[in-house]
Design an enzyme around this catalytic site. Sequence first.
Site: not given
Length: 251
Positions: A143, A156
């Site tokens: 990500s 995350y």
Amino acid sequence: MGRLDGKTAIITGAAQGIGALMAKAMATEGAKVLVTDVQSTDRAVKAITDTGGTARGMKVDVTLNDDLAAMVEVATTELGGIDIMVNNASIFATLKPKPFFEIDDDEFDLIMRVNARGVHQVMRAIVPTMIKAGGGKVINIASGTFYYGPPGLSHYTASKGAVIALTRCHARELGDKNIQVNAIAPGLTESEGVIANRGLDMARAPTIASRSIKREMLPEDLLGSLMYLATSDSNFVTGQTLNVDGGKVNV
């Protein structure tokens, strides 16, 4: 002929969204695809077989070693091996952004267990098969959050930073086995789950404004990078993270 003719690919977290699209794209290029998820994969498999592709679905939790052993068994006995592994399974679209001091230990551990340890467990399960076959391709979905640290998603972001770290370490350890390990770091992508999560609405306009390419990112924007890393075009590329975010981050 397809670019992946004769290859077998496994993709985790592929019941819907980005994973399902990637699975279909690889099948369109000729790969036999094992579609795995903790949810039903029937819809994703049907989308492939209805267009003439070859796919098999199964329920797999990437944190359970028995599930992963069964996954390897199906891939090798029914589909012919494991040439391409896409580690896509992740918890993100259901997250409610919150300050780090409001994230309790159980939530933090869940995100790390699935998003980071899951990659470790999958790799441990599939690598012996790849080595025996003489090589393979691994594509980890990381990500872009790792590069800029968005507020509200610290757990995350940490988990995806771990994915990038694992990508580099696994590439070093497997380079002499002809296994290339790379990652794709998407920006905020308008997948089914992200669209449904109203808690992410506040991030959309600032994200678009920060990109060089001023538009929403679609799941289809990842397919070119996926194919590059899955084919022989990237045979001398390993340990790298390809940032695909419309130019939000320059690394």
